[in-house]
Design a protein around this motif. Structure first.
Motif, PDB file in Angstrom:
ATOM      1  N   VAL A 148       0.843  -1.214   0.000  1.00 30.74           N
ATOM      2  CA  VAL A 148       0.000   0.000   0.000  1.00 30.74           C
ATOM      3  C   VAL A 148       0.872   1.256   0.000  1.00 30.74           C
ATOM      4  O   VAL A 148       0.516   2.284  -0.599  1.00 30.74           O
ATOM      5  CB  VAL A 148      -0.950  -0.026   1.229  1.00 30.74           C
ATOM      6  N   LYS A 197       1.438  -9.641  11.482  1.00 37.08           N
ATOM      7  CA  LYS A 197       0.470  -9.187  12.494  1.00 37.08           C
ATOM      8  C   LYS A 197       0.862  -9.794  13.840  1.00 37.08           C
ATOM      9  O   LYS A 197       0.246 -10.747  14.329  1.00 37.08           O
ATOM     10  CB  LYS A 197      -0.943  -9.596  12.057  1.00 37.08           C
ATOM     11  N   GLY A 217      -5.133  -2.385   4.601  1.00 33.05           N
ATOM     12  CA  GLY A 217      -6.184  -3.371   4.806  1.00 33.05           C
ATOM     13  C   GLY A 217      -6.403  -3.649   6.285  1.00 33.05           C
ATOM     14  O   GLY A 217      -5.941  -2.903   7.159  1.00 33.05           O
ATOM     15  N   GLY A 218      -7.083  -4.747   6.558  1.00 36.26           N
ATOM     16  CA  GLY A 218      -7.430  -5.092   7.928  1.00 36.26           C
ATOM     17  C   GLY A 218      -6.217  -5.378   8.789  1.00 36.26           C
ATOM     18  O   GLY A 218      -6.225  -5.108  10.003  1.00 36.26           O
ATOM     19  N   THR A 245      -3.246  -3.941   8.582  1.00 35.67           N
ATOM     20  CA  THR A 245      -2.700  -2.639   8.978  1.00 35.67           C
ATOM     21  C   THR A 245      -3.569  -1.993  10.059  1.00 35.67           C
ATOM     22  O   THR A 245      -3.053  -1.484  11.064  1.00 35.67           O
ATOM     23  CB  THR A 245      -2.617  -1.710   7.747  1.00 35.67           C
ATOM     24  N   ASP A 296      -5.592  -3.384  12.222  1.00 40.88           N
ATOM     25  CA  ASP A 296      -5.520  -4.099  13.507  1.00 40.88           C
ATOM     26  C   ASP A 296      -4.211  -3.804  14.240  1.00 40.88           C
ATOM     27  O   ASP A 296      -4.194  -3.582  15.455  1.00 40.88           O
ATOM     28  CB  ASP A 296      -5.646  -5.621  13.283  1.00 40.88           C
ATOM     29  N   THR A 348      -8.114   0.405   2.748  1.00 37.70           N
ATOM     30  CA  THR A 348      -7.893   0.333   1.301  1.00 37.70           C
ATOM     31  C   THR A 348      -8.242  -1.031   0.725  1.00 37.70           C
ATOM     32  O   THR A 348      -8.036  -1.261  -0.460  1.00 37.70           O
ATOM     33  CB  THR A 348      -6.421   0.660   0.950  1.00 37.70           C
ATOM     34  N   THR A 349      -8.708  -1.969   1.562  1.00 35.10           N
ATOM     35  CA  THR A 349      -9.246  -3.217   1.000  1.00 35.10           C
ATOM     36  C   THR A 349     -10.756  -3.206   1.219  1.00 35.10           C
ATOM     37  O   THR A 349     -11.268  -2.518   2.113  1.00 35.10           O
ATOM     38  CB  THR A 349      -8.668  -4.489   1.662  1.00 35.10           C
ATOM     39  N   ALA A 359     -11.462  -4.334   4.771  1.00 32.88           N
ATOM     40  CA  ALA A 359     -11.269  -3.319   5.809  1.00 32.88           C
ATOM     41  C   ALA A 359     -12.407  -2.298   5.769  1.00 32.88           C
ATOM     42  O   ALA A 359     -12.860  -1.808   6.804  1.00 32.88           O
ATOM     43  CB  ALA A 359      -9.918  -2.632   5.617  1.00 32.88           C
ATOM     44  N   ASP A 362     -15.679  -4.014   7.149  1.00 33.81           N
ATOM     45  CA  ASP A 362     -15.635  -4.678   8.453  1.00 33.81           C
ATOM     46  C   ASP A 362     -14.611  -4.101   9.420  1.00 33.81           C
ATOM     47  O   ASP A 362     -14.946  -3.377  10.359  1.00 33.81           O
ATOM     48  CB  ASP A 362     -15.375  -6.187   8.230  1.00 33.81           C
ATOM     49  N   LYS A 414     -12.099  -3.045  17.284  1.00 36.00           N
ATOM     50  CA  LYS A 414     -11.330  -4.223  17.689  1.00 36.00           C
ATOM     51  C   LYS A 414      -9.954  -4.107  17.066  1.00 36.00           C
ATOM     52  O   LYS A 414      -9.829  -4.004  15.830  1.00 36.00           O
ATOM     53  CB  LYS A 414     -11.996  -5.506  17.196  1.00 36.00           C
ATOM     54  N   LYS A 430      -5.158 -16.748  16.263  1.00 32.90           N
ATOM     55  CA  LYS A 430      -5.515 -15.430  15.718  1.00 32.90           C
ATOM     56  C   LYS A 430      -5.987 -14.466  16.798  1.00 32.90           C
ATOM     57  O   LYS A 430      -6.769 -14.842  17.685  1.00 32.90           O
ATOM     58  CB  LYS A 430      -6.710 -15.601  14.765  1.00 32.90           C
ATOM     59  N   THR A 454      -9.843   3.147  -4.030  1.00 28.12           N
ATOM     60  CA  THR A 454      -8.635   2.345  -3.764  1.00 28.12           C
ATOM     61  C   THR A 454      -8.861   0.864  -4.089  1.00 28.12           C
ATOM     62  O   THR A 454      -7.908   0.126  -4.307  1.00 28.12           O
ATOM     63  CB  THR A 454      -8.171   2.469  -2.287  1.00 28.12           C
ATOM     64  N   LYS A 471     -22.788  -3.141  11.065  1.00 29.23           N
ATOM     65  CA  LYS A 471     -21.742  -3.269  12.086  1.00 29.23           C
ATOM     66  C   LYS A 471     -21.890  -2.167  13.129  1.00 29.23           C
ATOM     67  O   LYS A 471     -21.783  -2.423  14.340  1.00 29.23           O
ATOM     68  CB  LYS A 471     -20.356  -3.217  11.448  1.00 29.23           C
TER      69      LYS A 471
HETATM   70  P1  NAD Z   1      -4.492  -7.161   4.357  1.00 24.52           P
HETATM   71  O1  NAD Z   1      -4.485  -5.967   5.213  1.00 24.52           O
HETATM   72  O2  NAD Z   1      -3.305  -8.045   4.421  1.00 24.52           O
HETATM   73  O3  NAD Z   1      -4.649  -6.751   2.836  1.00 24.52           O
HETATM   74  C1  NAD Z   1      -4.562  -7.783   1.860  1.00 24.52           C
HETATM   75  C2  NAD Z   1      -3.440  -7.500   0.856  1.00 24.52           C
HETATM   76  O4  NAD Z   1      -3.872  -6.442   0.010  1.00 24.52           O
HETATM   77  C3  NAD Z   1      -2.117  -7.037   1.451  1.00 24.52           C
HETATM   78  O5  NAD Z   1      -1.063  -7.634   0.737  1.00 24.52           O
HETATM   79  C4  NAD Z   1      -2.112  -5.536   1.180  1.00 24.52           C
HETATM   80  O6  NAD Z   1      -0.808  -5.035   1.013  1.00 24.52           O
HETATM   81  C5  NAD Z   1      -2.866  -5.447  -0.103  1.00 24.52           C
HETATM   82  N1  NAD Z   1      -3.585  -4.195  -0.339  1.00 24.52           N
HETATM   83  C6  NAD Z   1      -4.255  -3.432   0.569  1.00 24.52           C
HETATM   84  N2  NAD Z   1      -4.907  -2.441  -0.042  1.00 24.52           N
HETATM   85  C7  NAD Z   1      -4.629  -2.552  -1.360  1.00 24.52           C
HETATM   86  C8  NAD Z   1      -5.032  -1.825  -2.510  1.00 24.52           C
HETATM   87  N3  NAD Z   1      -5.900  -0.808  -2.422  1.00 24.52           N
HETATM   88  N4  NAD Z   1      -4.566  -2.207  -3.717  1.00 24.52           N
HETATM   89  C9  NAD Z   1      -3.731  -3.288  -3.816  1.00 24.52           C
HETATM   90  N5  NAD Z   1      -3.335  -4.021  -2.774  1.00 24.52           N
HETATM   91  C10 NAD Z   1      -3.786  -3.660  -1.553  1.00 24.52           C
HETATM   92  O7  NAD Z   1      -5.785  -8.058   4.624  1.00 24.52           O
HETATM   93  P2  NAD Z   1      -7.346  -7.739   4.741  1.00 24.52           P
HETATM   94  O8  NAD Z   1      -8.014  -8.838   4.008  1.00 24.52           O
HETATM   95  O9  NAD Z   1      -7.674  -6.331   4.401  1.00 24.52           O
HETATM   96  O10 NAD Z   1      -7.593  -7.898   6.312  1.00 24.52           O
HETATM   97  C11 NAD Z   1      -7.498  -9.145   6.937  1.00 24.52           C
HETATM   98  C12 NAD Z   1      -7.244  -8.949   8.423  1.00 24.52           C
HETATM   99  O11 NAD Z   1      -8.324  -8.213   8.996  1.00 24.52           O
HETATM  100  C13 NAD Z   1      -7.145 -10.249   9.195  1.00 24.52           C
HETATM  101  O12 NAD Z   1      -6.009 -10.226  10.015  1.00 24.52           O
HETATM  102  C14 NAD Z   1      -8.402 -10.268  10.051  1.00 24.52           C
HETATM  103  O13 NAD Z   1      -8.216 -10.954  11.257  1.00 24.52           O
HETATM  104  C15 NAD Z   1      -8.647  -8.792  10.249  1.00 24.52           C
HETATM  105  N6  NAD Z   1     -10.033  -8.423  10.564  1.00 24.52           N
HETATM  106  C16 NAD Z   1     -10.233  -7.606  11.626  1.00 24.52           C
HETATM  107  C17 NAD Z   1     -11.500  -7.204  11.956  1.00 24.52           C
HETATM  108  C18 NAD Z   1     -11.725  -6.251  13.088  1.00 24.52           C
HETATM  109  O14 NAD Z   1     -12.875  -6.009  13.472  1.00 24.52           O
HETATM  110  N7  NAD Z   1     -10.686  -5.676  13.648  1.00 24.52           N
HETATM  111  C19 NAD Z   1     -12.606  -7.630  11.179  1.00 24.52           C
HETATM  112  C20 NAD Z   1     -12.367  -8.454  10.095  1.00 24.52           C
HETATM  113  C21 NAD Z   1     -11.067  -8.855   9.793  1.00 24.52           C
END
Ligand code: NAD
Ligand code: ZN
Length: 364
Positions: free
Chosen positions: A45, A76, A104-105, A107, A109, A129-130, A133, A136, A142, A151, A169, A234
């Motif tokens: 990112v 993480k 994303g999530g 980052t 967390d 940016t995902t 994220a 959720d 959290k 986890k 994004t 949510k």
């Molecule tokens: P992530 O943050 O790893 O993002 C996935 C991948 O996408 C990474 O390689 C990242 O570098 C890349 N990326 C991010 N934004 C991008 C963009 N705009 N363009 C291209 N690539 C991009 O994973 P995720 O799926 O976003 O999040 C998963 C995590 O979230 C898990 O650890 C899960 O436990 C946590 N989660 C937390 C909650 C909460 O309430 N806190 C809820 C759901 C999930």
């Protein structure tokens, strides 16, 4: 643009729109006085969006620092958090400074947890940016990291001060990463909202390939509509049960088994993909034991197929049970499962851990 307010231990706004990154400085200066801000982001990112956000924050008068970590679930952990804390201390961040979680999530967390414990808590802003994220993890407070045992085993409830969701994004996401968010969106549909479930079914893969197309005349942007509906659901659950002792646990649908799959795979199966499999396994088991009013399993299988989700779980019931019993949703000799009754309604069922393996087996 949509604006949704959360009233929890902190009151904050969530903006959902397009082309918002360049205005990040303006939005943040509405809630924070001029201060130091540490952008925390991963190396993927960082290449894509760090410069835009950093420039926007500098232009608004903030003193901007950046901390970049290696993308992926294997970052993480406490070591990354520790490095962030040391970096901020070295750069003399104080209690009136803040953190910006850009990514994303994972980052969100990590950065949120660092914000929760640095100097016993400083403010942080979520810029998801995902798709995952956005729908959720950026909302609800959290934060935390994984331990070797499983986890999210260490963390804190720490609400952000602002969430800025720029759906543009998502255009740089791979379809696989987009799908991770789809799993969580389907989850909201199953637990609370048939309307959302049907919206996802209607748009299916076009949500990714043609995000601006919407067949309903009152919705001009399908992706924004989906994000808005998920965030509203949510928000409502978090406002009713911020500390996750009751109704918020519905959000764990598919997660007990999902977390076990992630763990068994050494985190090569990503969170959303694991949750998709987890939802299928739990709903098939619930159907087999006559615990659903309608056949939710077939409906969930159908929607996941329309998105072309890979849904075969490579692990045995024994492996999954062993991993699941380390899950934080366990309380002594029992575990709370989230079971679907019909699409749009789930319920919590306390189950003796001695029954878990047979239950998972019925879902495989
Ligand atoms: P992530 O943050 O790893 O993002 C996935 C991948 O996408 C990474 O390689 C990242 O570098 C890349 N990326 C991010 N934004 C991008 C963009 N705009 N363009 C291209 N690539 C991009 O994973 P995720 O799926 O976003 O999040 C998963 C995590 O979230 C898990 O650890 C899960 O436990 C946590 N989660 C937390 C909650 C909460 O309430 N806190 C809820 C759901 C999930
Ligand atoms: Zn999840």
């Amino acid at each position: 643009m949509e604006k949704i307010q959360v009233k929890a231990s902190r009151t904050y706004d969530i903006y959902i729109g397009r082309n918002l990154l360049k205005d990040a400085g303006m939005y943040i200066s509405e809630i924070l006085p001029t201060c130091k801000l540490c952008i925390i982001t991963d190396d993927v990112v960082s290449e894509l969006y760090k410069d835009t956000v950093s420039q926007a924050l500098s232009d608004a008068g903030f003193d901007v620092h950046t901390f970049v970590f290696k993308a992926g679930e294997n970052s993480k952990n406490m070591e990354t958090v520790h490095n962030i804390l040391e970096y901020m201390a070295e750069n003399e961040f104080t209690r009136s400074d803040g953190i910006v979680a850009l990514g994303g999530g994972i980052t969100g967390d990590i950065a949120g947890f660092a914000a929760a414990i640095f100097l016993r808590g400083i403010q942080f802003i979520q810029i998801p940016t995902t798709f995952l994220a956005a729908v959720d993890s950026s909302v609800g407070g959290k934060t935390g990291v994984n331990l070797h045992a499983g986890k999210n085993l260490t963390g804190a409830f720490w609400q952000p001060s602002l969430v800025l969701c720029d759906c543009d994004t998502f255009s740089t996401l791979s379809y696989e990463i987009f799908l991770d968010g789809v799993a969580e969106a389907v989850k909201y549909g199953v637990i609370i909202s048939l309307e959302l479930f049907e919206l996802l079914l209607l748009h299916n893969q076009r949500l990714f390939s043609e995000p601006l197309v919407n067949e309903k005349p009152d919705h001009s942007d399908a992706v924004i509509e989906v994000v808005k509906q998920c965030v509203q659901i949510k928000r409502d659950l978090v406002m009713e049960d911020e500390q996750d002792t009751g109704i918020r646990q519905l959000l764990n649908f598919g997660h007990t088994v999902g977390h076990a799959i992630e763990k068994c795979s050494g985190y090569t199966v990503t969170h959303g993909h694991a949750v998709a499999m987890g939802m299928l396994i739990i709903s098939k088991a619930a159907h087999t034991f006559g615990l659903c009013k309608t056949d939710c399993f077939s409906a969930i299988e159908e929607i996941l197929k329309t998105f072309n989700f890979p849904v075969t779980c490579p692990y045995t019931a024994e492996e999954l049970t062993r991993a699941a019993l380390k899950d934080k949703k366990r309380a002594g000799k029992s575990i709370t499962l989230v079971l679907p009754e019909y699409i749009g309604h789930c319920y919590l069922k306390k189950t003796d851990i001695s029954n878990l393996e047979a239950f998972i087996k019925a879902g495989l």
